[in-house]
Design a protein around this motif. Sequence first.
Motif, PDB file in Angstrom:
ATOM      1  N   GLU A 145       9.948   6.110   7.848  1.00 44.80           N
ATOM      2  CA  GLU A 145      11.152   5.545   8.455  1.00 44.80           C
ATOM      3  C   GLU A 145      11.096   4.023   8.486  1.00 44.80           C
ATOM      4  O   GLU A 145      12.105   3.344   8.268  1.00 44.80           O
ATOM      5  N   ALA A 146       9.921   3.463   8.782  1.00 48.15           N
ATOM      6  CA  ALA A 146       9.782   2.004   8.832  1.00 48.15           C
ATOM      7  C   ALA A 146      10.005   1.390   7.453  1.00 48.15           C
ATOM      8  O   ALA A 146      10.726   0.384   7.308  1.00 48.15           O
ATOM      9  N   VAL A 147       9.396   1.982   6.439  1.00 49.00           N
ATOM     10  CA  VAL A 147       9.562   1.470   5.083  1.00 49.00           C
ATOM     11  C   VAL A 147      11.019   1.615   4.643  1.00 49.00           C
ATOM     12  O   VAL A 147      11.598   0.702   4.033  1.00 49.00           O
ATOM     13  N   PRO A 205       0.821  -1.212   0.000  1.00 43.85           N
ATOM     14  CA  PRO A 205       0.000   0.000   0.000  1.00 43.85           C
ATOM     15  C   PRO A 205       0.854   1.261   0.000  1.00 43.85           C
ATOM     16  O   PRO A 205       2.007   1.258   0.437  1.00 43.85           O
ATOM     17  N   THR A 206       0.279   2.347  -0.471  1.00 41.11           N
ATOM     18  CA  THR A 206       0.995   3.618  -0.502  1.00 41.11           C
ATOM     19  C   THR A 206       1.230   4.129   0.908  1.00 41.11           C
ATOM     20  O   THR A 206       0.638   3.646   1.886  1.00 41.11           O
ATOM     21  N   GLU A 207       2.075   5.133   1.008  1.00 41.36           N
ATOM     22  CA  GLU A 207       2.383   5.726   2.308  1.00 41.36           C
ATOM     23  C   GLU A 207       1.116   6.230   2.998  1.00 41.36           C
ATOM     24  O   GLU A 207       0.901   5.988   4.192  1.00 41.36           O
ATOM     25  N   LEU A 208       0.270   6.923   2.254  1.00 42.34           N
ATOM     26  CA  LEU A 208      -0.968   7.447   2.836  1.00 42.34           C
ATOM     27  C   LEU A 208      -1.909   6.332   3.259  1.00 42.34           C
ATOM     28  O   LEU A 208      -2.602   6.438   4.284  1.00 42.34           O
ATOM     29  N   GLU A 209      -1.957   5.257   2.487  1.00 37.94           N
ATOM     30  CA  GLU A 209      -2.798   4.114   2.851  1.00 37.94           C
ATOM     31  C   GLU A 209      -2.293   3.462   4.129  1.00 37.94           C
ATOM     32  O   GLU A 209      -3.079   3.071   5.005  1.00 37.94           O
ATOM     33  N   LEU A 210      -0.985   3.338   4.256  1.00 36.47           N
ATOM     34  CA  LEU A 210      -0.409   2.759   5.467  1.00 36.47           C
ATOM     35  C   LEU A 210      -0.662   3.651   6.686  1.00 36.47           C
ATOM     36  O   LEU A 210      -0.937   3.163   7.789  1.00 36.47           O
ATOM     37  N   ARG A 263      10.635   1.974  -6.041  1.00 29.32           N
ATOM     38  CA  ARG A 263      10.815   2.263  -7.457  1.00 29.32           C
ATOM     39  C   ARG A 263      10.224   3.631  -7.761  1.00 29.32           C
ATOM     40  O   ARG A 263       9.046   3.871  -7.505  1.00 29.32           O
ATOM     41  N   GLN A 264      11.047   4.516  -8.270  1.00 26.87           N
ATOM     42  CA  GLN A 264      10.650   5.881  -8.533  1.00 26.87           C
ATOM     43  C   GLN A 264       9.398   5.930  -9.410  1.00 26.87           C
ATOM     44  O   GLN A 264       9.365   5.371 -10.508  1.00 26.87           O
ATOM     45  N   GLY A 265       8.354   6.582  -8.883  1.00 27.95           N
ATOM     46  CA  GLY A 265       7.134   6.768  -9.643  1.00 27.95           C
ATOM     47  C   GLY A 265       6.214   5.567  -9.694  1.00 27.95           C
ATOM     48  O   GLY A 265       5.107   5.662 -10.233  1.00 27.95           O
ATOM     49  N   ALA A 266       6.657   4.434  -9.149  1.00 29.43           N
ATOM     50  CA  ALA A 266       5.838   3.214  -9.228  1.00 29.43           C
ATOM     51  C   ALA A 266       5.360   2.747  -7.861  1.00 29.43           C
ATOM     52  O   ALA A 266       4.318   2.116  -7.744  1.00 29.43           O
ATOM     53  N   GLY A 267       6.119   3.045  -6.814  1.00 33.03           N
ATOM     54  CA  GLY A 267       5.741   2.613  -5.479  1.00 33.03           C
ATOM     55  C   GLY A 267       6.817   1.760  -4.827  1.00 33.03           C
ATOM     56  O   GLY A 267       7.970   1.736  -5.284  1.00 33.03           O
ATOM     57  N   THR A 268       6.435   1.043  -3.785  1.00 34.73           N
ATOM     58  CA  THR A 268       7.368   0.192  -3.052  1.00 34.73           C
ATOM     59  C   THR A 268       6.918  -1.254  -3.190  1.00 34.73           C
ATOM     60  O   THR A 268       5.748  -1.572  -2.965  1.00 34.73           O
ATOM     61  N   PHE A 269       7.858  -2.128  -3.533  1.00 34.37           N
ATOM     62  CA  PHE A 269       7.526  -3.513  -3.859  1.00 34.37           C
ATOM     63  C   PHE A 269       8.246  -4.489  -2.929  1.00 34.37           C
ATOM     64  O   PHE A 269       9.333  -4.190  -2.413  1.00 34.37           O
ATOM     65  N   VAL A 270       7.625  -5.651  -2.758  1.00 31.82           N
ATOM     66  CA  VAL A 270       8.179  -6.689  -1.895  1.00 31.82           C
ATOM     67  C   VAL A 270       9.318  -7.407  -2.621  1.00 31.82           C
ATOM     68  O   VAL A 270       9.170  -7.841  -3.768  1.00 31.82           O
ATOM     69  N   VAL A 271      10.443  -7.520  -1.923  1.00 34.74           N
ATOM     70  CA  VAL A 271      11.586  -8.273  -2.450  1.00 34.74           C
ATOM     71  C   VAL A 271      11.699  -9.622  -1.755  1.00 34.74           C
ATOM     72  O   VAL A 271      11.930 -10.646  -2.381  1.00 34.74           O
ATOM     73  N   SER A 272      11.538  -9.615  -0.424  1.00 33.78           N
ATOM     74  CA  SER A 272      11.691 -10.843   0.351  1.00 33.78           C
ATOM     75  C   SER A 272      10.695 -10.845   1.501  1.00 33.78           C
ATOM     76  O   SER A 272      10.417  -9.797   2.102  1.00 33.78           O
ATOM     77  N   THR A 273      10.183 -12.016   1.828  1.00 39.27           N
ATOM     78  CA  THR A 273       9.262 -12.152   2.965  1.00 39.27           C
ATOM     79  C   THR A 273       9.965 -12.748   4.182  1.00 39.27           C
ATOM     80  O   THR A 273       9.321 -13.106   5.165  1.00 39.27           O
ATOM     81  N   ALA A 274      11.285 -12.899   4.145  1.00 38.86           N
ATOM     82  CA  ALA A 274      12.034 -13.446   5.282  1.00 38.86           C
ATOM     83  C   ALA A 274      11.930 -12.501   6.471  1.00 38.86           C
ATOM     84  O   ALA A 274      11.880 -11.275   6.317  1.00 38.86           O
ATOM     85  N   ASP A 275      11.906 -13.050   7.676  1.00 35.41           N
ATOM     86  CA  ASP A 275      11.756 -12.267   8.900  1.00 35.41           C
ATOM     87  C   ASP A 275      13.049 -11.509   9.193  1.00 35.41           C
ATOM     88  O   ASP A 275      14.102 -12.120   9.393  1.00 35.41           O
ATOM     89  N   PRO A 276      13.010 -10.151   9.263  1.00 35.56           N
ATOM     90  CA  PRO A 276      14.220  -9.378   9.521  1.00 35.56           C
ATOM     91  C   PRO A 276      14.463  -9.103  10.999  1.00 35.56           C
ATOM     92  O   PRO A 276      15.407  -8.403  11.346  1.00 35.56           O
ATOM     93  N   VAL A 334      -0.666   5.923  12.314  1.00 35.51           N
ATOM     94  CA  VAL A 334       0.579   6.577  12.717  1.00 35.51           C
ATOM     95  C   VAL A 334       0.865   7.737  11.772  1.00 35.51           C
ATOM     96  O   VAL A 334       0.170   7.943  10.779  1.00 35.51           O
ATOM     97  N   SER A 335       1.915   8.470  12.071  1.00 32.96           N
ATOM     98  CA  SER A 335       2.277   9.616  11.236  1.00 32.96           C
ATOM     99  C   SER A 335       2.996   9.157   9.967  1.00 32.96           C
ATOM    100  O   SER A 335       3.531   8.045   9.895  1.00 32.96           O
ATOM    101  N   ARG A 336       3.035  10.042   8.991  1.00 35.28           N
ATOM    102  CA  ARG A 336       3.741   9.738   7.747  1.00 35.28           C
ATOM    103  C   ARG A 336       5.231   9.553   8.016  1.00 35.28           C
ATOM    104  O   ARG A 336       5.888   8.727   7.375  1.00 35.28           O
ATOM    105  N   THR A 337       5.761  10.319   8.957  1.00 38.87           N
ATOM    106  CA  THR A 337       7.194  10.205   9.277  1.00 38.87           C
ATOM    107  C   THR A 337       7.535   8.817   9.780  1.00 38.87           C
ATOM    108  O   THR A 337       8.541   8.218   9.376  1.00 38.87           O
ATOM    109  N   VAL A 338       6.693   8.275  10.668  1.00 33.94           N
ATOM    110  CA  VAL A 338       6.941   6.947  11.215  1.00 33.94           C
ATOM    111  C   VAL A 338       6.849   5.889  10.116  1.00 33.94           C
ATOM    112  O   VAL A 338       7.694   4.988  10.029  1.00 33.94           O
TER     113      VAL A 338
END
Length: 229
Positions: free
Chosen positions: A51-53, A33-38, A65-78, A44-48
């Motif tokens: 920073e988390a993303v 989801p987009t930053e605003l959706e999250l 990805r510039q202009g496209a959004g943020t995409f999942v690369v790995s689902t491993a637990d960090p 929470v605030s946009r700043t939080v």
Amino acid sequence: MRMVGHRSSVDEVIAALNEQLVGGAWAPGERIPTELELVAELGVSRTVVREAVRALVHLGRLEARQGAGTFVVSTADPAPMLRQLRLAEVRDVFEVQLAYDVQAARLAAVRRDDADVRRLRELLDLRDRADSPDTFAAADVDFHVAIVAAARNPLLSEMYRYLGERLQESLKTIRADSALTEGGPITHRALLDAIVEGDPEAAAAAAHAVIQPSLTSLAGVLDERGNER
């Protein structure tokens, strides 16, 4: 997604996002989801959120990805790596505090006045009576800030002001982790006594003795947990 509330920390938002990743809500290659959706979903605030993303991007879990959004690369637990990184950051904070506090104690022993001594005694008593990580961290920082103020060096005071917030968070981390230690009442009392007695070298040595236990325990825990991965 569970709402975590506007007072939540970046770590809590990372944990909430991680639940979605590990639980399969977002598959590799899928846009999150987009930053605003999250912001709306998590409360929470946009700043939080930002920073988390950003932290998850840095860890290679997500890709922006510039202009496209943020995409999942790995689902491993960090989580294990995040704990390791947080402790490394805490170590950085204490290394800076060590440099500042040793010099501040040395100067305070020469420049403090009776009002400073009374203030330091009051603050040390509050530190000794602190009964939670939050109250302890606040009381400890107040005590060290008062020593810096007694050093009568405006530049040092200004620099310490920027360190204070990070130091308070780091102290809460130390108190909340049973594997970590911090300078206790005896070392802090020795620091105050040296300042009161006007002995700059003893004060500098005492300041070093206050902070070094935290650095030593952090080094040990980082080595141990790093070897476990």
